[in-house]
Design a protein around this motif. Sequence first.
Motif, PDB file in Angstrom:
ATOM      1  N   SER A 156       0.803  -1.224   0.000  1.00 18.29           N
ATOM      2  CA  SER A 156       0.000   0.000   0.000  1.00 18.29           C
ATOM      3  C   SER A 156       0.834   1.272   0.000  1.00 18.29           C
ATOM      4  CB  SER A 156      -0.937   0.013   1.216  1.00 18.29           C
ATOM      5  OG  SER A 156      -0.183  -0.025   2.414  1.00 18.29           O
ATOM      6  N   LYS A 157       2.069   1.162   0.466  1.00 18.03           N
ATOM      7  CA  LYS A 157       2.981   2.314   0.519  1.00 18.03           C
ATOM      8  C   LYS A 157       4.296   1.928  -0.150  1.00 18.03           C
ATOM      9  CE  LYS A 157       0.176   4.857   3.064  1.00 18.03           C
ATOM     10  NZ  LYS A 157      -0.418   6.124   2.582  1.00 18.03           N
ATOM     11  N   SER A 158       4.233   1.700  -1.443  1.00 17.00           N
ATOM     12  CA  SER A 158       5.391   1.203  -2.182  1.00 17.00           C
ATOM     13  C   SER A 158       6.489   2.253  -2.312  1.00 17.00           C
ATOM     14  CB  SER A 158       4.968   0.741  -3.580  1.00 17.00           C
ATOM     15  OG  SER A 158       6.091   0.423  -4.366  1.00 17.00           O
ATOM     16  N   ILE A 159       7.688   1.865  -1.941  1.00 15.92           N
ATOM     17  CA  ILE A 159       8.823   2.772  -2.073  1.00 15.92           C
ATOM     18  C   ILE A 159       9.122   3.058  -3.545  1.00 15.92           C
ATOM     19  CG2 ILE A 159      10.577   0.933  -2.130  1.00 15.92           C
ATOM     20  CD1 ILE A 159      12.343   2.776  -0.409  1.00 15.92           C
ATOM     21  N   GLY A 198       6.600   6.153  -4.833  1.00 14.62           N
ATOM     22  CA  GLY A 198       6.437   7.343  -4.007  1.00 14.62           C
ATOM     23  C   GLY A 198       5.523   7.114  -2.831  1.00 14.62           C
ATOM     24  N   PHE A 199       5.533   5.894  -2.298  1.00 13.59           N
ATOM     25  CA  PHE A 199       4.728   5.499  -1.146  1.00 13.59           C
ATOM     26  C   PHE A 199       3.223   5.593  -1.403  1.00 13.59           C
ATOM     27  CE2 PHE A 199       8.867   6.853   0.466  1.00 13.59           C
ATOM     28  CZ  PHE A 199       9.271   5.683   1.091  1.00 13.59           C
ATOM     29  N   THR A 200       2.844   5.257  -2.623  1.00 14.25           N
ATOM     30  CA  THR A 200       1.441   5.027  -2.952  1.00 14.25           C
ATOM     31  C   THR A 200       1.311   3.546  -3.294  1.00 14.25           C
ATOM     32  OG1 THR A 200       1.792   5.532  -5.299  1.00 14.25           O
ATOM     33  CG2 THR A 200       1.137   7.357  -3.861  1.00 14.25           C
ATOM     34  N   GLY A 201       0.102   3.086  -3.569  1.00 13.50           N
ATOM     35  CA  GLY A 201      -0.058   1.669  -3.898  1.00 13.50           C
ATOM     36  C   GLY A 201      -1.504   1.229  -3.891  1.00 13.50           C
ATOM     37  N   GLY A 202      -1.717  -0.025  -3.511  1.00 13.87           N
ATOM     38  CA  GLY A 202      -3.053  -0.605  -3.527  1.00 13.87           C
ATOM     39  C   GLY A 202      -3.670  -0.687  -2.143  1.00 13.87           C
ATOM     40  N   LYS A 203      -4.728  -1.478  -2.032  1.00 14.34           N
ATOM     41  CA  LYS A 203      -5.464  -1.602  -0.776  1.00 14.34           C
ATOM     42  C   LYS A 203      -4.982  -2.787   0.065  1.00 14.34           C
ATOM     43  CE  LYS A 203      -8.166   1.788  -2.043  1.00 14.34           C
ATOM     44  NZ  LYS A 203      -9.527   1.595  -2.515  1.00 14.34           N
ATOM     45  N   SER A 204      -4.033  -3.560  -0.467  1.00 11.74           N
ATOM     46  CA  SER A 204      -3.385  -4.674   0.253  1.00 11.74           C
ATOM     47  C   SER A 204      -4.266  -5.908   0.426  1.00 11.74           C
ATOM     48  CB  SER A 204      -2.893  -4.212   1.635  1.00 11.74           C
ATOM     49  OG  SER A 204      -1.945  -3.184   1.531  1.00 11.74           O
ATOM     50  N   GLN A 248     -19.168  -2.060 -13.352  1.00 12.51           N
ATOM     51  CA  GLN A 248     -19.244  -0.614 -13.456  1.00 12.51           C
ATOM     52  C   GLN A 248     -17.863  -0.018 -13.272  1.00 12.51           C
ATOM     53  OE1 GLN A 248     -22.088   0.198 -10.278  1.00 12.51           O
ATOM     54  NE2 GLN A 248     -23.731   0.420 -11.784  1.00 12.51           N
ATOM     55  N   LYS A 249     -17.683   1.213 -13.740  1.00 13.55           N
ATOM     56  CA  LYS A 249     -16.394   1.879 -13.629  1.00 13.55           C
ATOM     57  C   LYS A 249     -16.514   3.133 -12.785  1.00 13.55           C
ATOM     58  CE  LYS A 249     -14.371   0.226 -17.970  1.00 13.55           C
ATOM     59  NZ  LYS A 249     -13.680   0.634 -19.214  1.00 13.55           N
ATOM     60  N   LEU A 250     -15.416   3.442 -12.094  1.00 16.20           N
ATOM     61  CA  LEU A 250     -15.347   4.688 -11.357  1.00 16.20           C
ATOM     62  C   LEU A 250     -15.037   5.833 -12.317  1.00 16.20           C
ATOM     63  CD1 LEU A 250     -13.261   3.682  -8.224  1.00 16.20           C
ATOM     64  CD2 LEU A 250     -15.602   4.497  -8.206  1.00 16.20           C
ATOM     65  N   PRO A 251     -15.319   7.074 -11.896  1.00 11.04           N
ATOM     66  CA  PRO A 251     -14.892   8.218 -12.699  1.00 11.04           C
ATOM     67  C   PRO A 251     -13.378   8.202 -12.867  1.00 11.04           C
ATOM     68  CG  PRO A 251     -16.460   8.889 -11.002  1.00 11.04           C
ATOM     69  CD  PRO A 251     -16.083   7.479 -10.710  1.00 11.04           C
ATOM     70  N   ILE A 252     -12.887   8.904 -13.853  1.00 10.47           N
ATOM     71  CA  ILE A 252     -11.460   8.920 -14.155  1.00 10.47           C
ATOM     72  C   ILE A 252     -10.637   9.518 -13.014  1.00 10.47           C
ATOM     73  CG2 ILE A 252      -9.697   9.868 -15.690  1.00 10.47           C
ATOM     74  CD1 ILE A 252     -11.323   7.592 -16.849  1.00 10.47           C
ATOM     75  N   GLU A 253     -11.189  10.523 -12.308  1.00 10.85           N
ATOM     76  CA  GLU A 253     -10.393  11.167 -11.264  1.00 10.85           C
ATOM     77  C   GLU A 253     -10.075  10.178 -10.160  1.00 10.85           C
ATOM     78  OE1 GLU A 253     -13.220  12.227 -12.436  1.00 10.85           O
ATOM     79  OE2 GLU A 253     -12.706  14.059 -13.503  1.00 10.85           O
ATOM     80  N   PRO A 254      -8.772  10.015  -9.831  1.00 10.78           N
ATOM     81  CA  PRO A 254      -8.403   9.065  -8.792  1.00 10.78           C
ATOM     82  C   PRO A 254      -8.700   9.596  -7.399  1.00 10.78           C
ATOM     83  CG  PRO A 254      -6.451  10.203  -9.555  1.00 10.78           C
ATOM     84  CD  PRO A 254      -7.587  10.651 -10.435  1.00 10.78           C
ATOM     85  N   GLU A 255      -8.924   8.656  -6.467  1.00  4.18           N
ATOM     86  CA  GLU A 255      -9.106   9.014  -5.069  1.00  4.18           C
ATOM     87  C   GLU A 255      -7.747   9.276  -4.455  1.00  4.18           C
ATOM     88  OE1 GLU A 255      -9.039   4.746  -2.845  1.00  4.18           O
ATOM     89  OE2 GLU A 255     -10.836   5.288  -3.940  1.00  4.18           O
ATOM     90  N   GLN A 256      -7.737   9.831  -3.259  1.00  2.90           N
ATOM     91  CA  GLN A 256      -6.486  10.049  -2.558  1.00  2.90           C
ATOM     92  C   GLN A 256      -5.951   8.716  -2.063  1.00  2.90           C
ATOM     93  OE1 GLN A 256      -5.556  12.896  -3.469  1.00  2.90           O
ATOM     94  NE2 GLN A 256      -5.422  14.076  -1.623  1.00  2.90           N
ATOM     95  N   THR A 257      -4.691   8.413  -2.337  1.00  2.00           N
ATOM     96  CA  THR A 257      -4.101   7.154  -1.910  1.00  2.00           C
ATOM     97  C   THR A 257      -3.020   7.358  -0.857  1.00  2.00           C
ATOM     98  OG1 THR A 257      -2.543   7.291  -3.756  1.00  2.00           O
ATOM     99  CG2 THR A 257      -4.548   6.023  -4.108  1.00  2.00           C
ATOM    100  N   ALA A 258      -2.805   8.569  -0.450  1.00  7.03           N
ATOM    101  CA  ALA A 258      -1.761   8.832   0.542  1.00  7.03           C
ATOM    102  C   ALA A 258      -2.238   8.466   1.933  1.00  7.03           C
ATOM    103  CB  ALA A 258      -1.382  10.313   0.522  1.00  7.03           C
TER     104      ALA A 258
END
Length: 226
Positions: A115-118, A121-127, A216-226
């Motif tokens: 979730s915090k990949s070096i 830039g310390f962003t990532g997935g939901k694990s 279904q798909k989410l809107p293009i704008e990404p959510e905050q992952t920090a």
Amino acid sequence: MAIWLTLCGAILLVAYLLGSFPTGYIAVKQLKGIDIREIGSGSTGATNVLRTLGKGPGAFVLVLDCLKGVLAIALPYWLFNFASSQNLIPPTVDIKLWQSWIVTLVGLAAILGHSKSIFLGFTGGKSVATSLGILLAMSWQVGLATVGVFAVVVAISRIVSLSSIAGAIAVSIFMVIFHLPLPYVLFGVVGGLYVILRHRTNIERLLAGTEPKIGQKLPIEPEQTA
């Protein structure tokens, strides 16, 4: 003891780096030449890959992310075998107790890495997928039971995030039911809470009734992952 502690610290670092390997990011970059963090939910995990690229790439990322968790849990067992053969384990070390704690810490390190990949830039997935691999390696009974909860909820709701949250809650319960060591139970509590916290924006959409269902798909704008 210093050598032993250094070895334990080293495998925690390796587990974090293993979890950090950005499977979803690399797969989407190679297939489409785009940054998965700029699409859908902004997550690099299998669910966002599924939503944006389809079942094939989603399944591919799911399997590889699960394998990251399995390999992470294999590290402590390799360490104890290696250290035992080289007489590096201090006589004061309770092997059974240490092993359960090291397995737990390694699992948490891999989850954090995903979730915090070096590398991103310390962003990532939901694990979620990496956590599943860890659970299957820790206890296949708990892993399969958690998959069962996920499958039932997703079959009823058709919402992956809700199913993931339900699975995260169920982990601790199954750890107790199957009489696993206390460190594993604590892994279920801490890891489960962390996965739920990683889904906080999904929870907001669930409460608002706007969380997309499978297909279904989410809107293009990404959510905050920090």
